[in-house]
Design a protein around this motif. Structure first.
Motif, PDB file in Angstrom:
ATOM      1  N   ASN A 127     -21.097 -24.273  11.207  1.00 35.34           N
ATOM      2  CA  ASN A 127     -20.127 -23.814  10.211  1.00 35.34           C
ATOM      3  C   ASN A 127     -19.045 -22.907  10.803  1.00 35.34           C
ATOM      4  O   ASN A 127     -18.066 -22.598  10.115  1.00 35.34           O
ATOM      5  CB  ASN A 127     -20.836 -23.067   9.077  1.00 35.34           C
ATOM      6  N   HIS A 128     -19.213 -22.489  12.043  1.00 35.36           N
ATOM      7  CA  HIS A 128     -18.249 -21.553  12.636  1.00 35.36           C
ATOM      8  C   HIS A 128     -17.756 -22.039  14.003  1.00 35.36           C
ATOM      9  O   HIS A 128     -17.468 -21.234  14.887  1.00 35.36           O
ATOM     10  CB  HIS A 128     -18.875 -20.153  12.761  1.00 35.36           C
ATOM     11  N   VAL A 149     -27.146 -24.437  11.538  1.00 35.70           N
ATOM     12  CA  VAL A 149     -26.150 -24.578  10.469  1.00 35.70           C
ATOM     13  C   VAL A 149     -25.070 -23.514  10.597  1.00 35.70           C
ATOM     14  O   VAL A 149     -23.877 -23.787  10.445  1.00 35.70           O
ATOM     15  CB  VAL A 149     -26.832 -24.525   9.085  1.00 35.70           C
ATOM     16  N   GLU A 150     -25.481 -22.297  10.893  1.00 34.67           N
ATOM     17  CA  GLU A 150     -24.525 -21.209  11.073  1.00 34.67           C
ATOM     18  C   GLU A 150     -23.558 -21.527  12.216  1.00 34.67           C
ATOM     19  O   GLU A 150     -22.343 -21.323  12.107  1.00 34.67           O
ATOM     20  CB  GLU A 150     -25.274 -19.905  11.363  1.00 34.67           C
ATOM     21  N   THR A 209     -19.073 -31.218  11.815  1.00 34.06           N
ATOM     22  CA  THR A 209     -19.509 -31.433  10.425  1.00 34.06           C
ATOM     23  C   THR A 209     -18.512 -30.898   9.412  1.00 34.06           C
ATOM     24  O   THR A 209     -18.820 -30.810   8.223  1.00 34.06           O
ATOM     25  CB  THR A 209     -20.874 -30.757  10.182  1.00 34.06           C
ATOM     26  N   ASP A 210     -17.299 -30.557   9.887  1.00 31.15           N
ATOM     27  CA  ASP A 210     -16.321 -29.944   8.993  1.00 31.15           C
ATOM     28  C   ASP A 210     -15.275 -30.926   8.475  1.00 31.15           C
ATOM     29  O   ASP A 210     -14.317 -30.535   7.816  1.00 31.15           O
ATOM     30  CB  ASP A 210     -15.608 -28.795   9.713  1.00 31.15           C
ATOM     31  N   ASP A 264     -21.916 -32.700   6.987  1.00 33.64           N
ATOM     32  CA  ASP A 264     -22.907 -31.789   6.413  1.00 33.64           C
ATOM     33  C   ASP A 264     -23.815 -31.294   7.533  1.00 33.64           C
ATOM     34  O   ASP A 264     -24.592 -32.077   8.097  1.00 33.64           O
ATOM     35  CB  ASP A 264     -23.733 -32.523   5.351  1.00 33.64           C
ATOM     36  N   PRO A 265     -23.780 -29.999   7.883  1.00 28.65           N
ATOM     37  CA  PRO A 265     -24.592 -29.491   8.991  1.00 28.65           C
ATOM     38  C   PRO A 265     -26.093 -29.564   8.726  1.00 28.65           C
ATOM     39  O   PRO A 265     -26.876 -29.739   9.660  1.00 28.65           O
ATOM     40  CB  PRO A 265     -24.110 -28.052   9.152  1.00 28.65           C
TER      41      PRO A 265
END
Length: 343
Positions: free
Chosen positions: A202-203, A198-199, A138-139, A144-145
């Motif tokens: 995002n990582h 989502v976390e 999603t990056d 969008d997560p």
């Protein structure tokens, strides 16, 4: 159902058709397999009704635009696709009719804004929304997560657990999975709390796709890849071998113009003996002054044989019908121990 899965590295594309009507759809085609798709379709006696991209691909080059032009059929994408060449834009719940086959679009944003899955019979073509043992990242642009979480946990993962999952990428070389299997074993789907999912997304710290910029440019606009430009140029350009050019120079072929299209520094550092200098970037502007005879036999030379191929094709377009390119370029010339002129 007619069904063929075609792998190109980790990329997966699909031919799905109706045997009674001899019609089919082509899903997520990849440009390197263009001839294979055409051959498979012809061999099966099929008429393609739709060429479908499940989303705007960022890591490989779609063949949708090219093959749709060749076959005279529409390119199908989601309504939110930025591609100007998309002829038929689907919304969530829209259905395509392919003979006796009914294929329903499910909008699944998250990997990209225009991502969609395709449901037909016992199969779900998931694009990059759901992969085998993973999900789409999603990056990248329009990812969008939060949206991916909804598309998965409030969307396709609520469908029949027995549905077979066929993604646009299969890095595990398993071919397919099921929704039940992915819910049970997919590591990313174990994060069922929205915030945790989502976390995690995002990582992930994934490296960018190798051809990200070029893939987005071509897939979003219908432009051509560098490889396509080179292939088209090579298709209309003859080549001269190292041995042949060296022999012609040695016997003083008076009608031959060796044209080095590299920049000045490279030309001065080492060139084919007797080569004239005309950089590729100035070719069209200076060609009338530098090459007044359109009947001359011209051999273009660059470092690796690619820019010279483009230059020779351009010269032919300009009316220099005896233009050719040196096969292998200066790199091959030097490695072959052939004479070099400097200064």
């Amino acid at each position: 159902m007619i069904f063929e899965q075609i792998a190109t590295g980790g990329c997966q594309s699909y031919v799905v058709g109706c045997p009674d009507a001899c019609v089919a759809a082509l899903i997520d085609p990849e440009i390197r397999q263009l001839d294979r798709y055409l051959g498979s379709i012809a061999r099966g006696g099929l008429r393609v009704r739709y060429v479908i991209d499940t989303h705007t691909h960022a890591d490989h080059f779609s063949a949708a635009h090219e093959i749709a032009k060749k076959l005279g059929v529409p390119v199908v994408m989601h309504r939110d696709s930025p591609a100007p060449f998309a002829d038929l834009r689907l919304q969530d719940g829209d259905m395509l009719v392919i003979g006796s086959i009914r294929m329903q679009a499910i909008h699944t944003p998250g990997h990209t804004r225009d991502s969609m899955c395709l449901l037909t019979g016992d199969r779900l073509f998931t694009g990059d929304t759901l992969l085998i043992g993973a999900t789409g990242r999603t990056d990248l642009p329009t990812g969008d997560p939060e949206q991916l979480y909804d598309s998965l946990f409030n969307g396709i993962l609520k469908l029949d657990p027995a549905l077979k999952v066929f993604p646009a990428h299969d890095y595990k070389q398993q071919g397919s999975s099921t929704i039940a299997d992915e819910l049970a074993s997919n590591p990313r789907l174990q994060k069922r709390d929205r915030a945790e999912f989502v976390e995690m997304m995002n990582h992930l710290n994934l490296t960018a796709p190798t051809h990200l910029t070029e893939a987005l440019r071509t897939n979003m606009t219908g432009g051509k890849t560098v490889a396509q430009l080179l292939a088209e140029a090579a298709a209309k350009t003859p080549f001269v071998s190292l041995v042949e050019l060296n022999a012609r120079i040695a016997r003083g072929a008076g009608d031959l113009v060796v044209l080095d299209v590299r920049e000045r520094d490279a030309y001065n550092a080492g060139r084919v003996p007797g080569a004239r200098h005309l950089p590729r970037g100035q070719l069209e502007l200076r060609v009338n002054d530098e090459l007044p005879d359109p009947t001359a036999r011209i051999v273009t030379v660059c470092e690796f044989g690619k820019i010279s191929t483009l230059a020779a094709a351009t010269l032919r377009d300009l009316g220099f019908m005896r233009a050719t390119a040196l096969d292998g370029g200066m790199k091959a010339w030097r490695e072959g121990g052939l004479p070099i002129e400097q200064g």
